[in-house]
Design a protein around this motif. Structure first.
Motif, PDB file in Angstrom:
ATOM      1  N   THR A  15     -65.697 -13.322  29.518  1.00 27.94           N
ATOM      2  CA  THR A  15     -65.375 -14.289  28.470  1.00 27.94           C
ATOM      3  C   THR A  15     -65.089 -13.525  27.180  1.00 27.94           C
ATOM      4  O   THR A  15     -65.139 -12.294  27.148  1.00 27.94           O
ATOM      5  N   ASP A  16     -64.800 -14.266  26.116  1.00 34.44           N
ATOM      6  CA  ASP A  16     -64.547 -13.615  24.820  1.00 34.44           C
ATOM      7  C   ASP A  16     -65.755 -12.814  24.365  1.00 34.44           C
ATOM      8  O   ASP A  16     -65.626 -11.819  23.643  1.00 34.44           O
ATOM      9  N   GLY A  17     -66.929 -13.244  24.801  1.00 40.95           N
ATOM     10  CA  GLY A  17     -68.152 -12.535  24.424  1.00 40.95           C
ATOM     11  C   GLY A  17     -68.530 -11.427  25.384  1.00 40.95           C
ATOM     12  O   GLY A  17     -69.598 -10.829  25.261  1.00 40.95           O
ATOM     13  N   GLY A  18     -67.667 -11.158  26.365  1.00 36.92           N
ATOM     14  CA  GLY A  18     -67.950 -10.124  27.352  1.00 36.92           C
ATOM     15  C   GLY A  18     -68.338 -10.715  28.691  1.00 36.92           C
ATOM     16  O   GLY A  18     -68.249 -11.933  28.900  1.00 36.92           O
ATOM     17  N   PRO A  19     -68.787  -9.881  29.628  1.00 43.17           N
ATOM     18  CA  PRO A  19     -69.147 -10.358  30.971  1.00 43.17           C
ATOM     19  C   PRO A  19     -70.330 -11.333  30.908  1.00 43.17           C
ATOM     20  O   PRO A  19     -71.281 -11.125  30.169  1.00 43.17           O
ATOM     21  N   ARG A  20     -70.230 -12.412  31.706  1.00 43.89           N
ATOM     22  CA  ARG A  20     -71.331 -13.381  31.792  1.00 43.89           C
ATOM     23  C   ARG A  20     -71.681 -13.587  33.257  1.00 43.89           C
ATOM     24  O   ARG A  20     -70.828 -13.981  34.048  1.00 43.89           O
ATOM     25  N   GLU A  21     -72.920 -13.297  33.620  1.00 41.25           N
ATOM     26  CA  GLU A  21     -73.339 -13.430  35.008  1.00 41.25           C
ATOM     27  C   GLU A  21     -73.494 -14.903  35.362  1.00 41.25           C
ATOM     28  O   GLU A  21     -74.143 -15.659  34.652  1.00 41.25           O
ATOM     29  N   ILE A  22     -72.895 -15.299  36.496  1.00 39.84           N
ATOM     30  CA  ILE A  22     -72.979 -16.688  36.945  1.00 39.84           C
ATOM     31  C   ILE A  22     -73.790 -16.788  38.231  1.00 39.84           C
ATOM     32  O   ILE A  22     -74.677 -17.622  38.342  1.00 39.84           O
ATOM     33  N   LEU A  23     -73.489 -15.935  39.196  1.00 40.87           N
ATOM     34  CA  LEU A  23     -74.291 -15.896  40.420  1.00 40.87           C
ATOM     35  C   LEU A  23     -75.362 -14.828  40.256  1.00 40.87           C
ATOM     36  O   LEU A  23     -75.064 -13.681  39.922  1.00 40.87           O
ATOM     37  N   ARG A  24     -76.620 -15.191  40.532  1.00 41.04           N
ATOM     38  CA  ARG A  24     -77.742 -14.327  40.205  1.00 41.04           C
ATOM     39  C   ARG A  24     -78.602 -14.002  41.431  1.00 41.04           C
ATOM     40  O   ARG A  24     -79.819 -14.088  41.378  1.00 41.04           O
ATOM     41  N   ASN A  42     -74.313 -29.969  37.347  1.00 43.26           N
ATOM     42  CA  ASN A  42     -73.065 -29.397  36.850  1.00 43.26           C
ATOM     43  C   ASN A  42     -73.349 -28.107  36.092  1.00 43.26           C
ATOM     44  O   ASN A  42     -74.337 -28.002  35.359  1.00 43.26           O
ATOM     45  N   GLY A  43     -72.472 -27.109  36.276  1.00 40.98           N
ATOM     46  CA  GLY A  43     -72.622 -25.855  35.559  1.00 40.98           C
ATOM     47  C   GLY A  43     -73.604 -24.895  36.182  1.00 40.98           C
ATOM     48  O   GLY A  43     -73.919 -23.855  35.592  1.00 40.98           O
ATOM     49  N   SER A  44     -74.090 -25.195  37.378  1.00 34.73           N
ATOM     50  CA  SER A  44     -75.096 -24.331  38.007  1.00 34.73           C
ATOM     51  C   SER A  44     -74.479 -23.148  38.750  1.00 34.73           C
ATOM     52  O   SER A  44     -75.191 -22.223  39.155  1.00 34.73           O
ATOM     53  N   GLY A  45     -73.151 -23.180  38.963  1.00 34.73           N
ATOM     54  CA  GLY A  45     -72.486 -22.063  39.635  1.00 34.73           C
ATOM     55  C   GLY A  45     -72.072 -22.347  41.063  1.00 34.73           C
ATOM     56  O   GLY A  45     -71.646 -21.438  41.776  1.00 34.73           O
ATOM     57  N   LYS A  46     -72.155 -23.608  41.493  1.00 34.76           N
ATOM     58  CA  LYS A  46     -71.820 -23.953  42.877  1.00 34.76           C
ATOM     59  C   LYS A  46     -70.364 -23.622  43.207  1.00 34.76           C
ATOM     60  O   LYS A  46     -70.072 -23.008  44.231  1.00 34.76           O
ATOM     61  N   SER A  47     -69.456 -24.047  42.339  1.00 28.92           N
ATOM     62  CA  SER A  47     -68.040 -23.797  42.590  1.00 28.92           C
ATOM     63  C   SER A  47     -67.714 -22.316  42.497  1.00 28.92           C
ATOM     64  O   SER A  47     -66.850 -21.811  43.222  1.00 28.92           O
ATOM     65  N   THR A  48     -68.413 -21.608  41.621  1.00 31.49           N
ATOM     66  CA  THR A  48     -68.207 -20.165  41.521  1.00 31.49           C
ATOM     67  C   THR A  48     -68.523 -19.491  42.854  1.00 31.49           C
ATOM     68  O   THR A  48     -67.807 -18.581  43.285  1.00 31.49           O
ATOM     69  N   LEU A  49     -69.563 -19.945  43.515  1.00 33.03           N
ATOM     70  CA  LEU A  49     -69.908 -19.399  44.832  1.00 33.03           C
ATOM     71  C   LEU A  49     -68.733 -19.573  45.787  1.00 33.03           C
ATOM     72  O   LEU A  49     -68.359 -18.629  46.500  1.00 33.03           O
TER      73      LEU A  49
END
Length: 252
Positions: A15-24, A42-49
């Motif tokens: 992102t503009d602020g740098g890397p952001r971890e989504i899957l942990r 919503n926003g928990s990272g399901k779709s990212t998976l």
């Protein structure tokens, strides 16, 4: 018998602020013939998976592994993953102007099977698959997803899946934007696919309503980029009555 194994998977987005971890640190195994439901707010990272498994270039895998029958999925290109037997039904299917549904489907199947299907048998195969999903045959001559309703887009995704016959199907919020009738038809399409192929299904959803039609073997609660609890179908009933609140950690 195919197995999708996800082990300690970490992934980030820039992102503009740098890397952001989504899957942990996601660990999950989906075997042929089984259906796993991944549920979370919503926003928990399901779709990212789902996108990471499919190979979306937006996300960077920083740790962990994804294998299909022991073969490294993360080293494959997107098209190699599809040919290996992975399929992603997207939450928001994109439009492809100028490409008809019939041409898109035949090109996709040719790529997966390694040869073009014979025209006579192909036409019959497509008509039968469309009939199962209560789709007008004229639909095949429309441009892919152009001007489609939400229900038409989702039926088209399931139509693709039924023709491509993947070994593992990932359905990302397939119930999103569907009315009751469309949800039933799409769900019946998924159930028919499972019965005919014995494939594994990873069903990502926010609501429990689709689970009234597609019975999961295992339910996973997904919060803040990780699985926080797993259980049988009864876990979905708990989420229906209690929500996700008790699984969400409130910052100090």
């Amino acid at each position: 018998m195919s197995t999708l194994a996800i082990t300690d998977l970490h992934a980030s987005v820039t992102t503009d602020g740098g890397p952001r971890e989504i899957l942990r640190g996601v660990s999950l195994t989906v075997e042929a013939g089984s259906t796993h439901a991944v549920m979370g707010p919503n926003g928990s990272g399901k779709s990212t998976l789902a996108y990471v498994i499919a190979g979306h270039p937006k996300y960077e895998v920083t740790a962990g592994s994804v294998t299909l029958d022991g073969v490294d999925v993360l080293s494959m290109s997107v098209d190699e993953r599809a040919r290996a037997g992975l399929f992603l039904a997207m939450q928001y299917p994109v439009e492809v102007p100028g490409v008809s549904v019939s041409n898109f489907l035949r090109t996709s199947v040719t790529s997966i099977r390694g040869e073009a299907p014979k025209l006579r048998t192909w036409i019959k195969e497509v008509k039968e698959a469309m009939s199962d999903l209560q789709m007008d045959p004229a639909f095949a001559e429309r441009n892919v997803n152009e001007g489609f309703s939400g229900g038409e887009k989702k039926r088209h995704e399931i139509l693709q899946m039924s023709l491509l016959k993947p070994r593992i199907a990932i359905l990302d919020e397939t119930d999103s934007g569907l009315d009751v009738d469309a949800l039933r038809i799409v769900s019946e399409g998924v159930n028919t696919f499972r019965e005919q192929t014995g494939a594994g299904v990873l069903l990502i959803t926010h609501y429990t309503r689709i689970l009234r039609y597609i019975a999961p073997d295992v339910v996973h609660v997904f919060v803040d980029g990780r699985i926080v609890e797993s259980g049988g179908p009864e876990l979905a009933d708990v989420l229906e009555s209690e929500g996700y609140e008790r699984f969400v950690t409130t910052p100090a």
